[in-house]
Design an enzyme around this catalytic site. Structure first.
Site, mmCIF file in Angstrom:
data_model
loop_
_atom_site.group_PDB
_atom_site.id
_atom_site.type_symbol
_atom_site.label_atom_id
_atom_site.label_comp_id
_atom_site.label_asym_id
_atom_site.label_seq_id
_atom_site.Cartn_x
_atom_site.Cartn_y
_atom_site.Cartn_z
ATOM 1 C CB CYS A 99 -10.579 -23.960 21.296
ATOM 2 S SG CYS A 99 -11.779 -25.289 21.049
ATOM 3 C CB CYS A 127 -14.514 -21.125 22.662
ATOM 4 S SG CYS A 127 -13.871 -22.740 23.107
ATOM 5 C CD GLU A 187 -11.755 -23.897 17.365
ATOM 6 O OE1 GLU A 187 -12.644 -24.759 17.490
ATOM 7 O OE2 GLU A 187 -11.970 -22.686 17.555
ATOM 8 C CG HIS A 222 -15.681 -26.435 20.681
ATOM 9 N ND1 HIS A 222 -15.504 -25.208 21.291
ATOM 10 C CD2 HIS A 222 -16.954 -26.813 20.961
ATOM 11 C CE1 HIS A 222 -16.621 -24.871 21.918
ATOM 12 N NE2 HIS A 222 -17.500 -25.824 21.746
#
Ligand code: HJL
Ligand code: ZN
Length: 166
Positions: A104, A94, A59, A57
């Site tokens: 995250c 998320c 992040e 992801h």
């Protein structure tokens, strides 16, 4: 890079530009993220979905890159990061991932002594999971701010490559 300190919309646009570099995938969102030191107004890391190897992801890519820079595993990043950081992310971090990978939000919570503010461009649509992350961030004393104005563009970029639901 000459974004003025506190120009949250400009930082969000920067994150959106990063999101555009992410390869489209029907089962995730294309997201961009930027970590800024709010004391020095320096960009410490950038990331976008699937930038790094694996199912990464945006992040997460920021944190993995920062960990690499400091020569520590991501789990120890809290020991080396400066304080007073802001995270800009086009889609809210998320709280659950269909893949079962570490969300995250958990990664941000590990860094709560450093990441004091999270700026989000849109809330996550409830297509894959129901995201309950903002409450968890706020409960940990992290300020969450919705930067308004780019919502439509962010969602367009995030969902490019998804099947159209008419
Ligand atoms: C955020 C990202 C990204 C998502 N959200 N904030 N940054 N891809 O880089 C959220 C979405 C998950 C799906 C599938 N997307 O990505 O809920 O396969 O992508 O772990 O739940 O999970 P995986
Ligand atoms: Zn995530």
């Amino acid at each position: 890079m000459d974004i003025q300190a506190g120009d949250h919309l400009a930082y969000m646009r920067y994150a959106l530009d990063l999101a555009r570099q992410s390869p489209p995938k029907p089962t995730n969102y294309r997201v961009g993220a930027v970590v800024v030191d709010t004391v020095t107004n320096q960009v410490l890391a950038t990331g976008y979905t699937l930038e790094l190897e694996g199912n990464t992801h945006a992040e997460q890519c920021c944190f993995l890159k920062l960990a690499g820079k400091h020569g520590v595993p991501e789990e120890q990043l809290q020991d080396v990061l400066p304080r007073e950081l802001a995270l800009y992310t086009t889609v809210e971090p998320c709280s659950k991932r269909l893949s079962g990978n570490l969300p995250c939000v958990e990664r941000v919570l590990r860094l709560k002594e450093s990441i004091r503010k999270v700026y989000v461009g849109v809330l996550e649509p409830s297509k894959f999971v129901v995201n309950t992350g903002i409450q968890a961030l706020e409960d940990a004393g992290i300020q969450v701010v919705h930067v308004k104005g780019l919502d439509e563009e962010i969602l367009q970029v995030a969902t490019a490559g998804h099947e159209k639901s008419s």
